[in-house]
Design a protein around this motif. Structure first.
Motif, PDB file in Angstrom:
ATOM      1  N   GLU A  36       0.855  -1.186   0.000  1.00 32.24           N
ATOM      2  CA  GLU A  36       0.000   0.000   0.000  1.00 32.24           C
ATOM      3  C   GLU A  36       0.890   1.234   0.000  1.00 32.24           C
ATOM      4  N   HIS A  37       0.543   2.204  -0.814  1.00 29.33           N
ATOM      5  CA  HIS A  37       1.319   3.443  -0.758  1.00 29.33           C
ATOM      6  C   HIS A  37       0.418   4.649  -0.992  1.00 29.33           C
ATOM      7  N   GLU A  38       0.794   5.753  -0.355  1.00 28.72           N
ATOM      8  CA  GLU A  38       0.097   7.021  -0.496  1.00 28.72           C
ATOM      9  C   GLU A  38       0.994   8.003  -1.254  1.00 28.72           C
ATOM     10  N   LYS A  39       0.371   8.900  -1.998  1.00 30.06           N
ATOM     11  CA  LYS A  39       1.124   9.954  -2.686  1.00 30.06           C
ATOM     12  C   LYS A  39       0.312  11.241  -2.634  1.00 30.06           C
ATOM     13  N   GLU A  94      -6.933   9.586   1.442  1.00 32.21           N
ATOM     14  CA  GLU A  94      -6.664   9.884   2.839  1.00 32.21           C
ATOM     15  C   GLU A  94      -7.237  11.263   3.184  1.00 32.21           C
ATOM     16  N   GLN A  98      -4.412  12.605   0.075  1.00 32.69           N
ATOM     17  CA  GLN A  98      -3.382  11.648  -0.331  1.00 32.69           C
ATOM     18  C   GLN A  98      -4.063  10.497  -1.065  1.00 32.69           C
ATOM     19  N   GLU A 100      -4.176   6.816  -2.386  1.00 29.58           N
ATOM     20  CA  GLU A 100      -3.595   5.551  -1.926  1.00 29.58           C
ATOM     21  C   GLU A 100      -4.005   4.385  -2.813  1.00 29.58           C
ATOM     22  N   SER A 102      -4.131   0.462  -2.422  1.00 25.71           N
ATOM     23  CA  SER A 102      -4.023  -0.725  -1.575  1.00 25.71           C
ATOM     24  C   SER A 102      -3.959  -1.916  -2.518  1.00 25.71           C
ATOM     25  N   ALA A 178       2.504  10.884   4.202  1.00 24.33           N
ATOM     26  CA  ALA A 178       2.314   9.810   3.212  1.00 24.33           C
ATOM     27  C   ALA A 178       3.291   8.682   3.522  1.00 24.33           C
ATOM     28  N   VAL A 180       4.362   4.207   2.943  1.00 21.78           N
ATOM     29  CA  VAL A 180       4.253   2.963   2.179  1.00 21.78           C
ATOM     30  C   VAL A 180       4.252   1.827   3.188  1.00 21.78           C
ATOM     31  N   VAL A 326       6.895   7.227   2.357  1.00 20.50           N
ATOM     32  CA  VAL A 326       6.801   6.860   0.956  1.00 20.50           C
ATOM     33  C   VAL A 326       7.995   7.433   0.192  1.00 20.50           C
TER      34      VAL A 326
END
Length: 455
Positions: A36-39, A94, A98, A100, A102, A178, A180, A326
Motif C-alpha cells: 500500500e502506498h500514499e502519494k 486519505e 493523499q 492511496e 491498496s 504519506a 508505504v 513513501v
C-alpha cells in the motif's frame, strides 16, 4: 487507511475476537505480499494542493481513473471516495487528499512491481489532463495544515474531532503525511509472534532507510522523517512499539486485550457512521454502549476497530509494516523486497531475531524516539542503526536468493534491494540528499520539490 468491511455476524464472546485473527493463518505456499502506498497530489502549474470538488479536483481524478481501470466506485454519503477492483486491490483517499493504492495480495515482488507500474500509468492518464502531479515525499513540504483540503469521508470527520484530545499532531498525521506499507502473512500464531517481534524491533531500521520527509511549511523541519516523529504525538493509546509483543506469552489473545483497551472511534450502521469516540468495545459487545444502547458488536465492528489501531506493526489478518515514509517507485519496491526477504525465509527470520534479541524494551523505545531525527546515525546497543541496517539487508538479500522467485529475464527479487544498499553504502538517506539539494541547487527553496520529488 483501511476500507471499512461489511459483515453483520454478531460477536458476543472474547474467544470470537481471538478466532477472527486466527482465521488469517495461511499455508506457507499461499503467502502473499500486499503493498500500500500514499502519494500527495498537487497542481503542477501552481504547486497548490488539490481539493475534492471541482472540474480538476480529487473527485474528477477518481472518476477519470474509474474510466481508465473499470474499477467500481466506493461511495460515502453520495461522494466518490475510492475505487474497488474485482480481483482485489482498491484506491482510497486519505484525509488530506493523499491518493492511496491498496494493492492486491500478490505472490512475489515482481508482481507487486508490475501492479505498481500499471497503477501509476493509469493514474497518470487520469491526472495529466487535470494538471495534477504527485509528490514522492513522506510529508507535504509547503502547505500549512490550514491550507490543506479536507476530504468528505465520514470516518475522517470523527477522527479529526477526536485527535486533538489525545495528541497535538494527529491532524498533521491525517492531512499532511504519506507512507508505504507492506503486508505479510503468517501460518500460525507462533509464526505471527516471530514475525511481529522481528519486524517491530526492526521498524526503526525501515524508518531510517526510507526517511523522506525533511520539509514542513516551506523549510527544513529538523527531522529526516518528520512523518515518523508526528506519529509519536498522535494518540498513545493506539500507536507505538507495542511492548506487549515482546513479553512472554504474547499472541492473539494479548493483542485482542490491547485492542479492547483501546478507545473506539466510530460504529457504522448501514451508511451512517456514529461517533462513539472514546467508548469501549467491551460495552458494544455487551449492548451497553451509551451512544448506541441495545446495539451489539458485529464482525464488521471488530474489523473496523482493528483498522483504527496504529502501532508500528499492526496485526489484522496479516501483519502490516508501518514505519516507512513513501518514496518513488523504486523505494516502494524496495520496501516490499526488504520485508519479504526478512520474513518469508526462516533462516533470514532467525537471523533478524538474533540481530535484535539483546535489545531491551528501553533501548527499543529510545531508538524509536531518536530515529526520526538521526536516521542511520541513531545509536542502539553500542552500534548505529546504519550498521544494523547493513546486516538486515544482507539477511534480506540471502532470504530472497533462497526464495528464488524470478522474473521473465531470470532475475530474482534481490534486484529491488539495490536502492537500500546504496543508501547504506553512502550512509545517507533520501531525506539527507534532499536537504543537501535544498542548501545547494534548490537555493533554500522547497519549490523545486514539485519538479524533482515526484512520481
Amino acid at each position: 487507511m483501511a476500507r471499512d468491511t461489511s459483515d453483520t455476524t454478531p460477536l458476543t464472546r472474547r474467544a470470537e475476537l481471538i478466532a477472527w485473527f486466527a482465521a488469517g493463518e495461511k499455508p506457507r505456499e499461499s503467502f502473499a505480499i500486499g503493498t500500500e502506498h500514499e502519494k500527495i497530489p498537487f497542481y503542477r502549474e501552481t504547486h497548490a494542493p488539490v481539493p475534492y470538488a471541482g472540474e480538476t479536483g480529487i473527485r474528477a481524478l477518481l472518476e477519470g481513473l474509474a474510466r481508465e481501470t473499470g474499477w467500481a466506485p466506493i461511495l460515502d454519503a453520495g461522494n466518490v471516495i475510492g475505487l474497488a477492483a474485482e480481483a482485489g486491490g482498491a484506491i482510497s483517499i486519505e484525509p488530506g487528499g493523499q491518493f492511496e493504492l491498496s494493492g492486491a495480495p500478490l505472490p512475489d515482488v515482481h508482481a507487486t512491481v508490475r501492479e505498481l507500474g500499471e497503477h501509476l500509468s493509469a493514474t497518470a492518464r487520469a491526472a495529466d489532463p487535470l494538471g495534477i502531479g504527485f509528490l514522492d515525499l513522506g510529508m507535504s513540504p509547503k502547505w500549512t495544515r490550514e491550507e490543506t483540503p479536507v476530504m468528505p469521508k465520514s470516518r475522517y470527520k470523527i477522527m479529526a474531532g477526536y485527535m486533538p484530545k489525545v495528541g497535538s499532531l494527529g491532524l498533521d498525521m491525517m492531512l499532511r503525511t504519506a507512507t508505504v506499507q507492506v503486508n505479510v502473512d503468517f501460518c500460525s500464531e507462533a509464526d505471527m509472534v516471530r514475525k511481529m517481534r522481528a519486524s517491530l524491533a526492526l521498524q526503526p531500521v525501515a524508518t531510517a532507510l526510507f526517511a523522506n520527509s525533511p520539509f514542513t511549511d516551506g523549510r527544513p523541519n529538523g527531522f529526516l522523517s518528520r512523518r515518523s516523529e508526528i506519529w509519536r504525538d498522535t494518540d498513545a493509546d493506539r500507536t507505538g512499539m507495542l511492548p506487549e509483543a515482546f513479553e512472554s506469552g504474547f499472541g492473539y489473545e494479548t493483542y485482542v486485550d490491547w485492542l479492547l483497551d483501546m478507545p473506539m472511534y466510530f460504529v457504522k450502521r448501514g451508511d451512517t457512521y456514529h461517533d462513539v469516540s472514546g467508548a469501549s468495545f467491551r460495552d458494544l459487545m455487551a449492548g451497553k454502549l451509551a451512544q448506541l444502547p441495545g446495539e451489539y458488536a458485529t464482525v464488521s465492528d471488530w474489523a473496523n476497530h482493528a483498522s483504527t489501531a496504529f502501532p508500528e506493526v499492526r496485526l489484522k489478518r496479516f501483519l502490516e509494516m508501518r514505519g516507512a515514509d513513501v518514496g518513488g517507485p523504486e523505494m516502494i519496491a524496495a520496501q516490499a523486497a526488504f520485508w519479504t526477504g526478512l520474513l518469508y525465509d526462516e533462516v533470514a527470520l532467525d537471523g533478524a531475531l538474533d540481530l535484535v534479541k539483546g535489545w531491551s524494551a528501553a533501548e527499543r523505545e529510545a531508538v524509536r524516539a531518536t530515529v526520526p531525527r538521526l536516521g542511520l546515525a541513531t545509536p542502539v546497543a553500542g552500534r548505529s542503526i546504519g550498521a544494523v541496517a547493513a546486516e538486515a539487508l544482507a539477511l534480506a538479500r540471502a532470504g530472497l536468493q533462497r526464495r528464488g522467485r524470478r522474473d521473465a529475464s531470470g532475475r530474482d527479487e534481490t534486484i529491488y534491494l539495490q536502492p537500500l544498499e546504496a543508501i547504506v553504502a553512502a550512509g545517507r538517506s533520501r531525506a539527507e540528499e534532499r536537504l543537501a539539494d535544498y542548501e545547494g541547487a534548490w537555493q533554500r527553496s522547497v519549490e523545486p520539490t514539485f519538479a524533482d520529488c515526484v512520481f
